[in-house]
Design a protein around this motif. Structure first.
Motif, mmCIF file in Angstrom:
data_model
loop_
_atom_site.group_PDB
_atom_site.id
_atom_site.type_symbol
_atom_site.label_atom_id
_atom_site.label_comp_id
_atom_site.label_asym_id
_atom_site.label_seq_id
_atom_site.Cartn_x
_atom_site.Cartn_y
_atom_site.Cartn_z
ATOM 1 N N ALA A 94 0.580 -0.903 -0.153
ATOM 2 C CA ALA A 94 0.217 -0.015 -0.086
ATOM 3 C C ALA A 94 1.083 0.925 0.404
ATOM 4 O O ALA A 94 1.529 1.871 1.078
ATOM 5 N N THR A 95 0.922 2.001 -1.415
ATOM 6 C CA THR A 95 1.386 3.504 -0.977
ATOM 7 C C THR A 95 0.759 4.690 -1.378
ATOM 8 O O THR A 95 1.048 5.320 -1.469
ATOM 9 N N GLY A 96 -1.090 4.355 -0.872
ATOM 10 C CA GLY A 96 -2.301 5.128 -1.365
ATOM 11 C C GLY A 96 -3.467 4.459 -0.689
ATOM 12 O O GLY A 96 -3.420 3.150 -0.760
ATOM 13 N N LEU A 97 -4.756 5.356 -1.396
ATOM 14 C CA LEU A 97 -6.020 4.603 -0.974
ATOM 15 C C LEU A 97 -6.597 3.656 -1.599
ATOM 16 O O LEU A 97 -7.394 2.450 -0.508
ATOM 17 N N GLY A 98 -6.051 3.681 -2.859
ATOM 18 C CA GLY A 98 -6.250 2.749 -3.773
ATOM 19 C C GLY A 98 -5.982 1.124 -2.899
ATOM 20 O O GLY A 98 -6.502 0.716 -3.178
ATOM 21 N N TRP A 99 -4.939 1.180 -2.717
ATOM 22 C CA TRP A 99 -4.749 -0.302 -2.333
ATOM 23 C C TRP A 99 -5.516 -0.788 -0.953
ATOM 24 O O TRP A 99 -5.767 -1.816 -1.407
ATOM 25 N N LEU A 100 -6.081 0.099 0.115
ATOM 26 C CA LEU A 100 -6.332 -0.419 0.932
ATOM 27 C C LEU A 100 -8.462 -0.826 0.258
ATOM 28 O O LEU A 100 -8.218 -1.618 0.745
ATOM 29 N N TYR A 101 -8.419 0.132 -0.407
ATOM 30 C CA TYR A 101 -9.843 -0.495 -0.916
ATOM 31 C C TYR A 101 -9.475 -1.625 -1.633
ATOM 32 O O TYR A 101 -10.168 -3.067 -1.267
ATOM 33 N N VAL A 102 -8.760 -1.890 -3.090
ATOM 34 C CA VAL A 102 -8.620 -3.197 -3.546
ATOM 35 C C VAL A 102 -8.164 -4.455 -2.479
ATOM 36 O O VAL A 102 -9.085 -5.648 -2.581
ATOM 37 N N GLY A 103 -7.470 -3.461 -1.667
ATOM 38 C CA GLY A 103 -7.419 -5.013 -0.258
ATOM 39 C C GLY A 103 -8.471 -5.150 0.251
ATOM 40 O O GLY A 103 -8.766 -6.506 0.723
ATOM 41 N N ARG A 104 -9.374 -4.003 1.037
ATOM 42 C CA ARG A 104 -10.769 -4.773 1.560
ATOM 43 C C ARG A 104 -11.805 -5.506 0.730
ATOM 44 O O ARG A 104 -11.772 -6.726 0.899
ATOM 45 N N LEU A 105 -11.127 -5.427 -1.287
ATOM 46 C CA LEU A 105 -12.685 -5.958 -1.795
ATOM 47 C C LEU A 105 -11.831 -7.666 -2.538
ATOM 48 O O LEU A 105 -12.828 -8.041 -1.502
ATOM 49 N N MET A 106 -11.181 -7.743 -1.912
ATOM 50 C CA MET A 106 -10.301 -8.785 -2.193
ATOM 51 C C MET A 106 -10.407 -9.620 -0.242
ATOM 52 O O MET A 106 -10.939 -11.059 -0.606
ATOM 53 N N SER A 107 -10.188 -9.310 0.496
ATOM 54 C CA SER A 107 -10.454 -10.086 2.022
ATOM 55 C C SER A 107 -12.087 -10.002 1.890
ATOM 56 O O SER A 107 -12.732 -10.922 2.435
ATOM 57 N N GLY A 108 -12.918 -9.546 1.376
ATOM 58 C CA GLY A 108 -14.360 -10.233 1.340
ATOM 59 C C GLY A 108 -14.696 -11.135 0.863
ATOM 60 O O GLY A 108 -15.708 -12.339 0.651
ATOM 61 N N LEU A 109 -14.313 -11.009 -0.745
ATOM 62 C CA LEU A 109 -14.345 -12.022 -1.381
ATOM 63 C C LEU A 109 -13.658 -13.553 -0.579
ATOM 64 O O LEU A 109 -14.024 -14.338 -1.350
ATOM 65 N N SER A 110 -12.934 -13.580 -0.319
ATOM 66 C CA SER A 110 -12.043 -14.389 0.248
ATOM 67 C C SER A 110 -13.208 -14.378 1.197
ATOM 68 O O SER A 110 -13.451 -16.421 1.401
ATOM 69 N N ALA A 111 -13.600 -13.837 2.169
ATOM 70 C CA ALA A 111 -15.291 -14.260 2.899
ATOM 71 C C ALA A 111 -15.955 -15.182 2.797
ATOM 72 O O ALA A 111 -16.499 -15.788 3.125
ATOM 73 N N GLY A 112 -16.854 -14.154 1.260
ATOM 74 C CA GLY A 112 -17.635 -14.590 0.656
ATOM 75 C C GLY A 112 -17.675 -16.118 0.392
ATOM 76 O O GLY A 112 -18.474 -16.995 0.636
ATOM 77 N N LEU A 113 -16.862 -16.468 0.024
ATOM 78 C CA LEU A 113 -16.344 -18.040 -0.813
ATOM 79 C C LEU A 113 -16.126 -18.507 0.871
ATOM 80 O O LEU A 113 -16.961 -19.355 0.283
ATOM 81 N N PHE A 114 -15.548 -18.278 2.233
ATOM 82 C CA PHE A 114 -15.471 -18.942 2.643
ATOM 83 C C PHE A 114 -16.759 -19.755 3.620
ATOM 84 O O PHE A 114 -16.932 -20.530 4.349
ATOM 85 N N THR A 115 -17.412 -19.157 4.043
ATOM 86 C CA THR A 115 -18.209 -18.708 4.957
ATOM 87 C C THR A 115 -19.363 -20.289 4.647
ATOM 88 O O THR A 115 -19.129 -20.459 5.771
ATOM 89 N N GLY A 116 -19.859 -20.284 3.252
ATOM 90 C CA GLY A 116 -20.775 -21.212 3.190
ATOM 91 C C GLY A 116 -19.908 -22.361 2.721
ATOM 92 O O GLY A 116 -20.108 -23.769 4.008
ATOM 93 N N ALA A 117 -18.906 -21.905 2.080
ATOM 94 C CA ALA A 117 -17.699 -24.021 2.235
ATOM 95 C C ALA A 117 -17.193 -24.965 2.887
ATOM 96 O O ALA A 117 -17.331 -25.482 3.686
ATOM 97 N N ALA A 118 -15.991 -23.523 3.928
ATOM 98 C CA ALA A 118 -16.007 -23.966 5.172
ATOM 99 C C ALA A 118 -16.605 -24.299 6.175
ATOM 100 O O ALA A 118 -15.951 -25.294 6.811
ATOM 101 N N THR A 119 -17.324 -23.876 6.623
ATOM 102 C CA THR A 119 -18.990 -24.457 7.368
ATOM 103 C C THR A 119 -19.106 -25.582 6.781
ATOM 104 O O THR A 119 -18.742 -26.871 7.934
ATOM 105 N N ALA A 120 -19.496 -25.691 5.744
ATOM 106 C CA ALA A 120 -19.854 -27.530 5.364
ATOM 107 C C ALA A 120 -18.709 -28.485 5.460
ATOM 108 O O ALA A 120 -18.867 -30.040 5.642
ATOM 109 N N TYR A 121 -17.577 -27.501 5.271
ATOM 110 C CA TYR A 121 -16.448 -28.934 4.829
ATOM 111 C C TYR A 121 -15.765 -29.362 6.399
ATOM 112 O O TYR A 121 -16.427 -30.715 6.821
ATOM 113 N N VAL A 122 -15.955 -28.130 7.220
ATOM 114 C CA VAL A 122 -15.963 -28.841 9.011
ATOM 115 C C VAL A 122 -16.538 -29.562 9.304
ATOM 116 O O VAL A 122 -15.731 -30.882 9.655
ATOM 117 N N MET A 123 -18.050 -29.756 8.826
ATOM 118 C CA MET A 123 -18.812 -30.604 9.494
ATOM 119 C C MET A 123 -18.647 -31.340 8.441
ATOM 120 O O MET A 123 -19.269 -33.209 9.299
#
Length: 400
Positions: A94-123
């Motif tokens: 990160a050298t500016g604000l844009g990096w933070l936006y992209v980083g948070r978006l990537m984090s949201g995509l990661s959590a969205g994929l994990f929320t259902g799939a990982a819960t089912a996988y653990v069980m």
């Protein structure tokens, strides 16, 4: 016996991977003040950067929330870890604000994929007869991981060098280790289909769900909104109003809310779904009142109590809401209904938080917080009174 031991080992390892991914989504929380100093942006910008994460989660839930049922758990989890790694790289570079936006978006995509799939996988990895314990593992991994993110980042930022880099470097290493674990674990989806067969999961409310959906959805919205405010602006309040500049302390306060939510979700098995929703609404109301007192009288102890009581209320209300709408849904439309509930919940993380950021400029952090609390208190009171007068129907044997 050996099979049970192997099953529990795999279940716990998948839970650890789940926790690593979710920790990354809250890792920047105690660091926003440092980014403000470095890049010179306002409190409104902090809330928008935070809310971008929720938009990423909602996008994945709507477009590919059921992908792991089609292509398999492991490919989806590996994609989720890839987005988590991309998020960490964005914050490292990160050298500016844009990096933070992209980083948070990537984090949201990661959590969205994990929320259902990982819960089912653990069980699914748990041995036969271990569903209840596996549910505990999934819940603890999800909310516990969210709590560990700010705690780890706060400790590293306060007591180790390179506060804006070391937390993400550590997380990147944990993500790489998690990818190796996922590659070692077995696939649990037996009949997999190509990626091009995945279809967007449209939110929907069948007629039999509509009468019971609104109060639980309101409770979920308020609970997630409280979490959103805690994780986006509480470090600023602690620093500006309480002169608490220790990053470890601000990370701990946020972590307490998530740990309390874990305890609240686990308590549903004891109190029952029918009672957990009104109890959760009551605890959320008390948590909001404590937060109002903290804002009004600048007391750290009230912030801590608000995190604990409000977090427990969020856990009670959200697990109760999830169970209620799932039980009311027809089998073939259950995923769509649950997706609708999650969209409402994640709207609570984004919309009110941005509203707080908008109000900080004209009326200050305390005034913005009090307006938010008043609005959320009205909503949760309406839901709580409705649930007391018309308790949700609970299927026998499915209280937990």
């Amino acid at each position: 016996m050996d099979g049970d031991r192997r099953g529990w080992r795999q279940c716990l390892l998948s839970g650890a991977v789940f926790a690593v991914c979710m920790a990354g989504t809250t890792l920047p929380t105690p660091l926003y003040g440092l980014y403000q100093e470095k890049f010179g942006f306002s409190e409104l910008t902090v809330t928008v950067v935070y809310a971008v994460y929720a938009f990423g989660v909602m996008g994945v839930l709507l477009l590919a929330g059921n992908a792991s049922d089609t292509v398999g758990r492991r490919p989806v989890l590996l994609w989720g870890l890839g987005f988590a790694a991309a998020s960490a790289v964005c914050f490292l570079a990160a050298t500016g604000l844009g990096w933070l936006y992209v980083g948070r978006l990537m984090s949201g995509l990661s959590a969205g994929l994990f929320t259902g799939a990982a819960t089912a996988y653990v069980m699914e990895l748990a041995p036969p007869g271990g569903r209840a314990r596996a549910t505990f593992v999934a819940t603890a991994a999800n909310m516990g991981g969210l709590g560990c993110g700010p705690l780890i980042a706060g400790l590293l930022a306060q007591y180790a060098p390179w506060p804006l880099y070391l937390p993400f470097a550590v997380h990147l290493a944990l993500v790489a280790l998690s990818a190796a674990v996922v590659l070692w674990l077995p696939e649990t989806v037996r009949e997999r289909r190509p990626l091009n067969t995945v279809r967007p999961q449209r939110p929907g409310l069948p007629p039999q769900v509509r009468p019971v959906f609104t109060p639980p959805a309101i409770a979920a919205f308020v609970g997630f909104a409280l979490f959103g405010v805690f994780t986006s602006v509480s470090p600023a309040f602690l620093a500006e109003s309480l002169d608490v500049t220790n990053h470890a302390v601000s990370g701990l306060v946020v972590a307490l809310a998530f740990f309390a939510s874990t305890a609240g979700q686990l308590a549903v098995g004891r109190v029952g779904v029918g009672r957990s929703l009104p109890l959760g609404c009551a605890a959320l109301l008390v948590g909001l009142a404590l937060l109002a007192g903290a804002l009004r009288w600048d007391l750290l102890v009230l912030v801590v109590l608000s995190a604990i009581v409000g977090g427990a209320g969020q856990g009670l209300a959200f697990r109760g809401a999830l169970t209620t709408v799932a039980q009311a849904s027809p089998e073939g439309q259950r995923a769509a209904v649950i997706s609708t509930l999650f969209v409402v919940a994640y709207a609570g993380i984004s919309v009110p938080v941005i509203g707080v950021g908008v109000l900080v400029g004209p009326i200050g952090l305390e005034g913005a917080g009090l307006v938010f609390i008043a609005c959320m208190a009205v909503l949760v009171s309406i839901a709580g009174v409705y649930l007391l007068r018309r308790p949700v129907p609970v299927e026998s044997g499915r209280d937990a």
